[in-house]
Write an enzyme that holds these catalytic residues in place. Structure first.
Site, mmCIF file in Angstrom:
data_model
loop_
_atom_site.group_PDB
_atom_site.id
_atom_site.type_symbol
_atom_site.label_atom_id
_atom_site.label_comp_id
_atom_site.label_asym_id
_atom_site.label_seq_id
_atom_site.Cartn_x
_atom_site.Cartn_y
_atom_site.Cartn_z
ATOM 1 N N SER A 192 59.126 13.339 35.537
ATOM 2 C CA SER A 192 59.399 14.544 34.742
ATOM 3 C C SER A 192 59.030 15.807 35.498
ATOM 4 O O SER A 192 59.767 16.805 35.470
ATOM 5 C CB SER A 192 58.622 14.476 33.423
ATOM 6 O OG SER A 192 58.972 13.341 32.684
ATOM 7 N N LYS A 240 52.853 3.969 31.692
ATOM 8 C CA LYS A 240 52.320 5.330 31.747
ATOM 9 C C LYS A 240 52.422 5.911 30.343
ATOM 10 O O LYS A 240 53.516 6.000 29.777
ATOM 11 C CB LYS A 240 53.097 6.204 32.723
ATOM 12 C CG LYS A 240 52.565 7.641 32.747
ATOM 13 C CD LYS A 240 53.469 8.604 33.481
ATOM 14 C CE LYS A 240 52.895 10.029 33.410
ATOM 15 N NZ LYS A 240 53.814 11.045 33.971
#
Length: 369
Positions: A78, A205
């Site tokens: 991201s 994650k």
């Protein structure tokens, strides 16, 4: 004609992801065009473009610097604006990352590559291409485009990661980030089931920020009986990683395996030292106070910088190192006023002051060697 496939390193020696602190690499774009580079000729498979004027050297320099400071490397996450990059750009970044690490004599450093796409098929295809470019494991997020249809469909969500794990030639890490996937938020039960049933899964994650979920998953997967009952294809345990810096020390005591944090690009020395002290505190409780002091700095700084988003991280990189640039639109850079306010914020100043102290300490040690 030159082929982009020429010189691709592939993955000959397994480099599975390991416990520790990881930094998701930003992607640096040319200021006038927002491109990684200016095209010279079309090449392989009608998809790849050979580039000449690029910001790739900045990407390589920053990544090697992070690896030298013991940060794990994530490409195409991201923070790397993967959603705003083409598949070809994402593969190029993985290739450049592997070549840069190898050239810096860091051939043992693994690359975790973000390969989540809109569909299961496209995700598997990009994962396979990332392998050829040098990726060692895949970080896979669900697409949020049809979140309205699948967010509540437990069967569909589980099957997505099970299918990717089955077809991927490298280990797959689940990326649970509701903020970047239309609100899709896996519960601990589904994550644990994937860990049990997909031997090619290598961890999760948790950028959902749910510390209870992290603790529950660790209680299942981070005990010796889990590895004995559910052996992995990977040469690593099922890693449980946080997505922020604000729970790093407590996660160690919950049997967590570290974190992937955008803050790693700004304060790698603080986070590595914090992780090391937390590990030491498991054996020697006298190290806990020092770990907590760094945790306090990181938690406050992480929130302040995270609120400024990718633009805030790039603004700080600009001020610290002279590179960073702007994000790719529709994301906008911070205004001059916003940038100065972030730079002057007490949480940022406190964090950077300690980061500079640790950097100076590391330089002194290096000069003595």
């Amino acid at each position: 004609m030159f082929s982009m496939l020429d010189g691709l390193t592939g993955t000959k020696t397994p480099r599975p992801p390991q416990p520790g602190v990881w930094a998701p690499m930003p992607t640096f774009f040319l200021p006038d065009t927002e491109e990684l580079g200016e095209p010279r000729m079309c090449t392989v498979l009608l998809r790849y473009v050979l580039t000449w004027k690029t910001n790739i050297p900045t990407f390589r320099r920053h990544m090697v610097s992070m690896a030298e400071k013991k940060m794990g490397i994530v490409v195409g996450g991201s923070m790397g604006e993967a959603h705003h990059c083409t598949p070809a750009e994402r593969i190029l970044l993985v290739q450049e990352a592997r070549q840069a690490l190898d050239a810096a004599d860091m051939t043992d450093v693994p690359i975790l590559a973000g390969t989540g796409m809109g569909s299961t098929k496209a995700t598997i295809e990009l994962t396979r291409e990332a392998v050829n470019a040098g990726a060692d494991a895949a970080l896979v997020i669900a697409s949020g485009y049809y979140a309205g249809a699948i967010a509540g469909d437990r069967k569909a969500l589980k099957k997505f990661w099970m299918d990717v794990c089955e077809k991927s030639p490298i280990p797959v890490m689940i990326y649970n980030y509701p903020g970047a996937s239309g609100g899709i938020n896996l519960d601990s039960d589904v994550i644990e089931e994937i860990g049990r049933e997909a031997p090619n899964s290598c961890g999760v994650k948790l950028t959902c920020g749910d510390v209870g979920k992290l603790t529950r998953i660790c209680a299942t997967v981070a005990v010796p009986s889990f590895a004995q009952l559910h052996p992995r294809d990977t040469q690593t345990p099922f890693l449980v990683l946080g997505g922020f810096a604000d729970f790093l020390v407590p996660s160690v005591f919950a049997r967590g395996h570290g974190a992937i944090m955008g803050l790693g690009n700004i304060s790698p020395r603080v986070l590595v030292r914090c992780w090391e002290l937390a590990q030491e505190a498991l054996r020697d409780p006298t190290a806990l106070e020092a770990a907590q002091q760094l945790q306090d700095l990181a938690a406050r700084g992480d929130r302040t910088i995270a609120l400024a988003g990718i633009s805030g991280t790039k603004e700080l990189l600009n001020r610290l190192y002279g590179y960073g640039g702007a994000p790719r639109r529709p994301l906008l850079p911070l205004s001059a006023t916003e940038g100065q306010e972030l730079w002057d914020h007490e949480n940022v100043r406190a964090l950077l002051n300690v980061e500079m102290e640790l950097e100076a300490e590391a330089q002194r040690v290096h000069e003595k060697q």
